[in-house]
Design an enzyme around this catalytic site. Structure first.
Site, PDB file in Angstrom:
ATOM      1  N   GLY A 689       0.829  -1.200   0.000  1.00 24.92           N
ATOM      2  CA  GLY A 689       0.000   0.000   0.000  1.00 24.92           C
ATOM      3  C   GLY A 689       0.859   1.243   0.000  1.00 24.92           C
ATOM      4  N   ALA A 690       0.205   2.374   0.274  1.00 28.20           N
ATOM      5  CA  ALA A 690       0.915   3.648   0.223  1.00 28.20           C
ATOM      6  C   ALA A 690       1.997   3.747   1.285  1.00 28.20           C
ATOM      7  CB  ALA A 690      -0.087   4.791   0.382  1.00 28.20           C
ATOM      8  N   GLY A 692       3.681   1.030   2.723  1.00 24.12           N
ATOM      9  CA  GLY A 692       4.706   0.021   2.688  1.00 24.12           C
ATOM     10  C   GLY A 692       4.176  -1.334   2.261  1.00 24.12           C
ATOM     11  N   ASP A 811      -9.791   5.549  10.994  1.00 22.25           N
ATOM     12  CA  ASP A 811      -9.752   4.963   9.648  1.00 22.25           C
ATOM     13  C   ASP A 811     -10.419   3.596   9.663  1.00 22.25           C
ATOM     14  OD1 ASP A 811      -9.263   4.858   6.949  1.00 22.25           O
ATOM     15  OD2 ASP A 811      -7.172   4.229   7.135  1.00 22.25           O
TER      16      ASP A 811
END
Length: 989
Positions: A689-690, A692, A811
């Protein structure tokens, strides 16, 4: 000629249009062409009709047959505002709320010269508010709430001459509140709440609004004091200025507002004493001054008012509670928690009023509990936590069958609990811990059929635990530690399939484990330490896969330690100080577990200083053995140093290694950091993902862990580095202190010069999002989906209510809910979690939006305020995913998201059209609808209407228990239950 051109184009585009349709019908056909109508709401706008008067949403004058009203609310229409409506000469009402009108609001709307009512709430309008709206001369009601309008409120609004209602709540208006609004002397309702206005004072000109009845300015970044000019608002019934930065004393001018019914001042910085003069407010029913800086006593005259709700939570009031409060004839809710009040409660409290809720927790009250609290038989909640109440529980409370929630923890209460008090049928939370109660647990407890939490810890209860406790099928937690309970653990306890916690430590229990413990599949914590229990540890404990806390220390257990305990992922294991013998299971035969087994004379293993050595021998033999140990230790040390230096040099030369600069473990580990590093190769990547990559790592002992490697590198700017560090630290600090069965476990972390590693327990079934929306979605039948919802809710409830300070995840989404081998759910990914400081008086504002598209609560997008209600909204979206099987953002929705699609579909097509067709829901439809109903509560547009996560868990448990809970319907369509959440953050819940 120019005016005929649009009509000519209309005829060319509609070749089948009948010549009989009148002019207004032609205009409406053009409106239809300009809008997307995915739900077919406009399908009966038939071009073969003479007039449009029978079309959906159209109302005509009974005499002239001219169109007067266009009402297409909740229709799912999309497109720009249909300006062709303004060509209808008699049109007075346009009502288009809860659609997807998605453009800026054109200046041409002012050509609707005959409008009196314009409602465009809950759309997707952007850009500024048109300055020409006051050109509509007869407009009396304007509602543009819950859009994405930006900029200022136009100064031209001061030119309205007949406007009575102006609602602009929940937009992105970021200018100032113009003083010219005070020129609209016809206004009766002004609602500007929840806009990110620049900090400013309330305009004194608002005092000119002599007709004003409703003023809602919550969450508007207001500062300073309430203007003295407000004294002229003689017709005001509702004044809400909560969640601002208003300061100074509560002004005495409010006593001139004799029509006030509701006064909301909470979440500000008001200070000083409560002023005198409350007797003037004879109409006042609700007063909330919570979360301020007030001091002093509560005036007698305030307590003599017929209030419906009185709330001073999180203030700094000092003094006693006046006797006159007991004389309030209509008082049904009294909340004074988290203050410095002292003295006794009035003896007649509840005698003359239908008291439903009493919460005076965390004060300095003393004396006895008043006997008349339930005199009128409607008391539901009694919360007296952390005071100095003494004496017995009044016998009258044993007859109070309306009670649902009782918390008397941390007082000085004593004596026996009335027998009938144990059997109250509607109580779901009974917490009487940390007192001096004595006597026995009554077998009448079988009547408490709704009980979920029973906490009697830290008292002086004695005698047997009654067998009748096994009939409490909804019991989730049983805490009875630090008492004088005797006898055996009742055999019926294994009937409690929902039980998650058993804590009976520090008692005098005896006998063996009851057979059948393997039926307690939800058991998360088992603490029986420091009793007199005997027999062998049952091998069946190894089948309790969600168990993560096992403490059997300080008993008389004998025999071998079951090898099956290796099946468990335990945060705590303590079998010390028993009579165990044999071999320690290999998984636990490590130095890190040594303290878990000390004090067992017959226990053998390779752990130093654990097993006694037997047999004779001469002193030189011991010296020889000791010398050998030292020599061997020296050799191992030298070899270790040489190996480490070689490994370090090898890493430096190849530039493929990672130098460990910081290693932190949060649990007892059976592996080292170097073993983790050796497994970080691309063949083991299971996600990216963004932030890692995630690696699946199989260790030498067969254990599997997941390793998150956060991106590193030197090319980042300082801001990126800081954000990365903050995300890493947030996840480490958050997960490192959490111990819960529904929160993913963080085993350890590495902070290196080149990257950062987080080592988690491995979740073999991946994330809920991947499984639900991927090719393996068929694995998630309804029972599994429901369990996932309950597990995730319990995890979030733990974060919100049981962590100190509370934690807001920020989140919550389906891809951050991981599934173990049994499809049990765990909340994961705390990179943006926020620990809400207890000293904070209001929700913290963040510098950027944290969260994922489709899950972000509407108020979060424009206020950036960290609040547990944002998590609840996101969890509601997850529930909609489980029920519908759809993603939160889907091309099928167009510019809508899942929330808007579900709400529109329910209103227009009914519940069957939103349920996942892959579910065999004929058997579970009622429960599915219950879960959908809970989800709709969670996604309520206003945060205050969303239930707390503790309440969500309770509702889910009730749905799972198949209670008599019916789906509310309105006009044949699903609608959410009315719900008012009384669990205010900071309350002693």
């Amino acid at each position: 000629m120019a005016t005929m051109l649009p009509l000519l184009l209309l005829f060319l585009s509609l070749p089948s249009l009948a010549l009989s349709l009148n002019q207004e019908g032609l205009y409406l056909q053009r409106v239809k062409l300009g809008l997307s109508d995915p739900n077919g709401v406009l399908s009966d706008w038939n071009d073969r009709d003479d007039t449009p008067c029978n079309w959906t949403g159209i109302t005509c004058d009974s005499v002239t047959r001219s169109v007067t009203t266009v009402n297409l609310s909740n229709a799912g229409l999309a497109g720009p505002f249909p300006t062709f409506l303004c060509r209808l000469p008699s049109l007075s009402t346009i009502s288009l709320p809860n659609n997807s009108i998605n453009s800026s609001l054109t200046l041409r709307i002012s050509t609707c010269q005959n409008l009196t009512y314009l409602d465009l709430a809950m759309n997707l309008l952007v850009g500024p508010i048109p300055q020409t709206l006051p050109d509509i001369p007869n407009l009396t009601s304007l509602n543009l709430s819950m859009n994405s309008l930006t900029g200022d409120i136009p100064n031209s609004f001061g030119l309205f001459r007949r406007l009575e209602t102006l609602i602009l709540t929940a937009n992105l208006l970021n200018g100032t509140i113009p003083a010219v609004l005070g020129n609209i002397t016809t206004l009766k309702s002004l609602e500007l709440a929840y806009n990110p206005f620049v900090p400013s004072r309330i305009s004194p000109e608002f005092g000119n609004l002599s007709s004003l009845e409703n003023l809602w300015l919550s969450g508007c970044n207001l500062v300073g004091q309430i203007p003295t000019s407000f004294a002229r608002l003689s017709r005001l019934t509702n004044l809400e200025v909560s969640s601002n930065n208003l300061s100074g004393p509560i002004p005495t001018l409010i006593f001139q507002l004799t029509s006030l019914v509701q006064l909301e001042l909470f979440e500000n910085s008001f200070s000083g004493h409560l002023p005198a003069g409350w007797s003037n407010l004879t109409a006042l029913r609700r007063f909330d001054a919570s979360k301020n800086e007030l001091v002093g006593t509560i005036p007698d005259e305030l307590c003599e008012l017929p209030l419906e709700s009185l709330n001073f939570c999180d203030t700094q009031l000092e003094g006693s509670l006046p006797e006159s409060i007991a004389r309030s004839p209509n008082l049904y809710e009294l909340k004074l928690f988290n203050n410095r009040l002292n003295g006794t409660l009035p003896n007649d409290l509840g005698k003359n009023s239908p008291l439903q809720i009493l919460d005076v927790s965390v004060n300095q009250f003393s004396g006895e509990i008043p006997p008349n609290l339930c005199q009128n038989g409607v008391l539901e909640e009694l919360l007296l936590i952390s005071n100095s109440f003494s004496g017995n529980i009044p016998a009258s409370l044993g007859k109070c069958r309306s009670l649902c929630r009782v918390r008397l923890r941390s007082n000085q209460l004593s004596g026996e609990v009335p027998a009938e008090f144990w059997s109250l049928p509607h109580v779901y939370l009974l917490d009487i811990g940390e007192n001096s109660f004595s006597g026995h647990l009554s077998n009448m407890i079988s009547g408490a059929s709704n009980l979920s939490v029973l906490d009697i810890s830290k008292n002086q209860f004695s005698g047997f635990i009654p067998n009748e406790i096994g009939s409490l099928g909804t019991l989730v937690e049983f805490s009875g530690s630090n008492n004088k309970l005797t006898g055996q653990i009742p055999a019926t306890i294994v009937n409690l399939g929902q039980l998650g916690t058993i804590d009976l430590s520090n008692n005098e229990l005896s006998g063996e484990f009851p057979p059948g413990i393997q039926s307690l599949k939800q058991l998360n914590e088992l603490n029986l330490a420091n009793n007199r229990l005997t027999g062998e540890i049952p091998v069946e404990i190894g089948s309790l896969l969600v168990l993560n806390y096992l403490d059997l220390s300080g008993n008389y257990f004998s025999g071998k330690i079951p090898l099956e305990l290796q099946n468990l992922k335990l945060n705590k294991l303590n079998l010390s100080n028993n009579r165990l013998s044999g071999v320690i299971p290999p998984l636990y035969a490590k130095e890190v577990y040594r303290d878990s087994f000390v004090g067992n004379p017959g226990l053998c293993g390779d752990l130093a200083a654990l097993c006694p050595r037997t047999g004779g021998g001469k002193s030189q033999n011991y010296l020889w053995l000791l010398r050998s140990i030292f020599i061997l230790a020296g050799v191992v040390f030298i070899v270790g140093v040489v190996w480490f230096m070689w490994k370090y040099q090898h890493f430096k030369k190849t530039k493929k290694g990672i130098t460990i600069s910081k290693w932190r473990s949060f649990h007892k580990l059976g592996f080292s950091e170097f073993e983790i590093l050796d497994c970080l190769n691309e063949d083991n990547v299971i996600g990216s993902g963004a932030s890692g990559k995630v690696y699946k790592t199989v260790l030498h002992n067969g254990e599997i862990v997941a390793v998150k490697k956060l991106w590193g590198g030197s090319k980042k700017d300082d801001t990126s580095v800081d954000l990365e560090r903050d995300a890493f630290e947030a996840e480490v600090e958050t997960l490192g202190q959490i111990r819960h069965k529904n929160i993913v476990r963080l085993w350890c972390c590495c902070n290196t010069g080149d990257c950062k590693l987080l080592v988690y327990e491995y979740m073999p079934n991946g994330s809920l999002g991947d499984l639900l929306h991927g090719s393996k979605g068929g694995l998630l039948d309804w029972p599994r989906r429901f369990r996932i919802a309950l597990d995730a809710a319990e995890g979030l409830s733990y974060l919100h209510h049981d962590c100190d300070p509370p934690i807001v995840h920020r989140d919550v989404k389906s891809s951050n809910i991981l599934l173990d081998g049994e499809f049990g759910a765990r909340i994961a990914d705390f990179g943006v979690a926020k620990i809400v400081a207890a000293v904070n008086k209001r929700a913290e504002s963040m510098s950027a939006i944290a969260g994922s598209c489709g899950y972000i609560a509407p108020e979060y997008a424009y206020t950036l305020r960290v609040n547990e209600k944002s998590d609840i909204y996101s969890f509601g979206v997850v529930i909609l995913e489980l029920v519908t099987g759809r993603r939160p953002i889907d091309p099928e929705f167009g510019e809508k998201d899942l929330v808007a699609w579900v709400c529109t579909s329910l209103d227009q097509k009914g519940v069957d059209n939103v349920l996942d067709p892959n579910l065999e829901y004929s058997t579970f439809k009622e429960q599915i609808c219950r879960l959908l109903d809970i989800g709709l509560l969670c996604i309520s547009p206003l945060p205050i209407n969303r239930p707390s996560m503790r309440r969500v868990v309770k509702m889910l448990q009730e749905a799972g228990a198949d209670n008599k809970h019916k789906v509310a319907k309105k006009d044949g369509k699903l609608s959410p239950y009315y719900y008012e959440d009384t669990s205010v953050p900071g309350s002693a819940v």
